[in-house]
Design a protein around this motif. Sequence first.
Motif, PDB file in Angstrom:
ATOM      1  N   ILE A  56     -33.253-123.799 -36.714  1.00 45.62           N
ATOM      2  CA  ILE A  56     -33.625-125.034 -37.415  1.00 45.62           C
ATOM      3  C   ILE A  56     -32.701-125.178 -38.615  1.00 45.62           C
ATOM      4  N   LEU A  57     -32.106-126.361 -38.744  1.00 43.08           N
ATOM      5  CA  LEU A  57     -31.342-126.716 -39.940  1.00 43.08           C
ATOM      6  C   LEU A  57     -32.240-127.656 -40.733  1.00 43.08           C
ATOM      7  N   LEU A  58     -32.566-127.277 -41.952  1.00 41.65           N
ATOM      8  CA  LEU A  58     -33.630-127.933 -42.700  1.00 41.65           C
ATOM      9  C   LEU A  58     -33.163-128.444 -44.060  1.00 41.65           C
ATOM     10  N   ASP A  59     -33.347-129.735 -44.290  1.00 42.53           N
ATOM     11  CA  ASP A  59     -33.115-130.321 -45.603  1.00 42.53           C
ATOM     12  C   ASP A  59     -34.335-130.028 -46.475  1.00 42.53           C
ATOM     13  N   LEU A  60     -34.156-129.971 -47.779  1.00 43.43           N
ATOM     14  CA  LEU A  60     -35.288-129.711 -48.670  1.00 43.43           C
ATOM     15  C   LEU A  60     -35.980-130.980 -49.141  1.00 43.43           C
ATOM     16  N   ASN A  61     -35.204-131.984 -49.493  1.00 45.95           N
ATOM     17  CA  ASN A  61     -35.751-133.187 -50.122  1.00 45.95           C
ATOM     18  C   ASN A  61     -36.054-134.252 -49.069  1.00 45.95           C
ATOM     19  N   MET A  62     -37.323-134.274 -48.638  1.00 43.33           N
ATOM     20  CA  MET A  62     -37.747-135.215 -47.602  1.00 43.33           C
ATOM     21  C   MET A  62     -39.129-135.758 -47.946  1.00 43.33           C
ATOM     22  N   LEU A  74     -44.190-123.201 -41.218  1.00 42.10           N
ATOM     23  CA  LEU A  74     -43.493-122.592 -40.085  1.00 42.10           C
ATOM     24  C   LEU A  74     -43.639-121.070 -40.113  1.00 42.10           C
ATOM     25  N   LYS A  75     -43.399-120.461 -41.262  1.00 41.09           N
ATOM     26  CA  LYS A  75     -43.415-119.000 -41.364  1.00 41.09           C
ATOM     27  C   LYS A  75     -44.828-118.428 -41.339  1.00 41.09           C
ATOM     28  N   ALA A  76     -45.841-119.271 -41.522  1.00 41.54           N
ATOM     29  CA  ALA A  76     -47.234-118.822 -41.420  1.00 41.54           C
ATOM     30  C   ALA A  76     -47.743-118.896 -39.980  1.00 41.54           C
ATOM     31  N   ASN A  77     -46.962-119.498 -39.092  1.00 38.30           N
ATOM     32  CA  ASN A  77     -47.362-119.682 -37.698  1.00 38.30           C
ATOM     33  C   ASN A  77     -46.752-118.562 -36.850  1.00 38.30           C
ATOM     34  N   ASP A  78     -47.593-117.714 -36.269  1.00 38.13           N
ATOM     35  CA  ASP A  78     -47.104-116.579 -35.487  1.00 38.13           C
ATOM     36  C   ASP A  78     -46.236-116.988 -34.298  1.00 38.13           C
ATOM     37  N   ASP A  79     -46.463-118.161 -33.750  1.00 38.07           N
ATOM     38  CA  ASP A  79     -45.686-118.619 -32.600  1.00 38.07           C
ATOM     39  C   ASP A  79     -44.326-119.205 -32.989  1.00 38.07           C
ATOM     40  N   LEU A  80     -44.149-119.531 -34.272  1.00 39.78           N
ATOM     41  CA  LEU A  80     -42.928-120.219 -34.707  1.00 39.78           C
ATOM     42  C   LEU A  80     -42.118-119.461 -35.764  1.00 39.78           C
ATOM     43  N   LYS A  81     -42.719-118.470 -36.391  1.00 41.23           N
ATOM     44  CA  LYS A  81     -42.067-117.836 -37.540  1.00 41.23           C
ATOM     45  C   LYS A  81     -40.784-117.096 -37.196  1.00 41.23           C
ATOM     46  N   HIS A  82     -40.569-116.811 -35.918  1.00 42.84           N
ATOM     47  CA  HIS A  82     -39.355-116.108 -35.513  1.00 42.84           C
ATOM     48  C   HIS A  82     -38.111-117.010 -35.505  1.00 42.84           C
ATOM     49  N   ILE A  83     -38.296-118.314 -35.576  1.00 48.08           N
ATOM     50  CA  ILE A  83     -37.160-119.236 -35.470  1.00 48.08           C
ATOM     51  C   ILE A  83     -36.314-119.159 -36.743  1.00 48.08           C
ATOM     52  N   PRO A  84     -35.032-118.781 -36.612  1.00 45.64           N
ATOM     53  CA  PRO A  84     -34.165-118.751 -37.792  1.00 45.64           C
ATOM     54  C   PRO A  84     -34.075-120.150 -38.401  1.00 45.64           C
ATOM     55  N   THR A  85     -34.321-120.233 -39.694  1.00 47.36           N
ATOM     56  CA  THR A  85     -34.320-121.515 -40.392  1.00 47.36           C
ATOM     57  C   THR A  85     -33.308-121.458 -41.521  1.00 47.36           C
ATOM     58  N   ILE A  86     -32.317-122.342 -41.422  1.00 46.31           N
ATOM     59  CA  ILE A  86     -31.231-122.392 -42.387  1.00 46.31           C
ATOM     60  C   ILE A  86     -31.396-123.660 -43.214  1.00 46.31           C
ATOM     61  N   ILE A  87     -31.488-123.488 -44.510  1.00 45.48           N
ATOM     62  CA  ILE A  87     -31.596-124.631 -45.417  1.00 45.48           C
ATOM     63  C   ILE A  87     -30.207-125.254 -45.543  1.00 45.48           C
ATOM     64  N   LEU A  88     -30.142-126.561 -45.371  1.00 40.44           N
ATOM     65  CA  LEU A  88     -28.900-127.325 -45.500  1.00 40.44           C
ATOM     66  C   LEU A  88     -29.201-128.432 -46.504  1.00 40.44           C
ATOM     67  N   THR A  89     -28.761-128.240 -47.746  1.00 45.21           N
ATOM     68  CA  THR A  89     -29.234-129.089 -48.834  1.00 45.21           C
ATOM     69  C   THR A  89     -28.163-129.348 -49.882  1.00 45.21           C
ATOM     70  N   THR A  90     -28.434-130.297 -50.754  1.00 40.44           N
ATOM     71  CA  THR A  90     -27.583-130.543 -51.920  1.00 40.44           C
ATOM     72  C   THR A  90     -28.137-129.834 -53.149  1.00 40.44           C
ATOM     73  N   SER A  91     -29.319-129.241 -53.047  1.00 43.92           N
ATOM     74  CA  SER A  91     -29.982-128.626 -54.199  1.00 43.92           C
ATOM     75  C   SER A  91     -29.426-127.236 -54.505  1.00 43.92           C
ATOM     76  N   SER A  92     -28.808-127.106 -55.658  1.00 44.48           N
ATOM     77  CA  SER A  92     -28.352-125.789 -56.109  1.00 44.48           C
ATOM     78  C   SER A  92     -29.351-125.186 -57.102  1.00 44.48           C
ATOM     79  N   ASN A  93     -30.556-125.742 -57.131  1.00 43.99           N
ATOM     80  CA  ASN A  93     -31.622-125.288 -58.015  1.00 43.99           C
ATOM     81  C   ASN A  93     -32.016-123.847 -57.649  1.00 43.99           C
ATOM     82  N   GLN A  94     -31.877-122.934 -58.602  1.00 40.65           N
ATOM     83  CA  GLN A  94     -32.189-121.523 -58.351  1.00 40.65           C
ATOM     84  C   GLN A  94     -33.651-121.300 -57.988  1.00 40.65           C
TER      85      GLN A  94
END
Length: 137
Positions: A56-62, A74-94
Amino acid sequence: MEKSLKILLVEDNLIEIMKMKRTLSLLKLNHIMYEAKNGEEALNFLDNRSNIPDIILLDLNMPKINGIEFLRILKANDDLKHIPTIILTTSSNQKDLLECYRTGMSGYILKPLKYEDYVKKIEIVLSYWSVNELIKS
């Protein structure tokens, strides 16, 4: 050997969706890309177990459900938490970065301003995940 990926892009900006499609075409990648305009739409898509993507490629601001809320669900769901999720965003907020790592994301990619830099980053990310051993649902 690189394998074809099923990618779920969770992004509300149509220009960003078109940019990703253009990048996949330019790189001549045979990945399948699904789209969801927000976290709520993505969760509805994932309800159908035949739709489970490799990454999953995931934007933050939606709207509706933002990226961090979606990641928590997603990560709380046992059936879905294994899916690698990559944040793709403009936010450099630490704070966002730290929260995403705490929640279990697989990567955090800042969208560069220059298209050429964007293509390079996407090529590297997709190349990595296409040689990585992924769990098939």
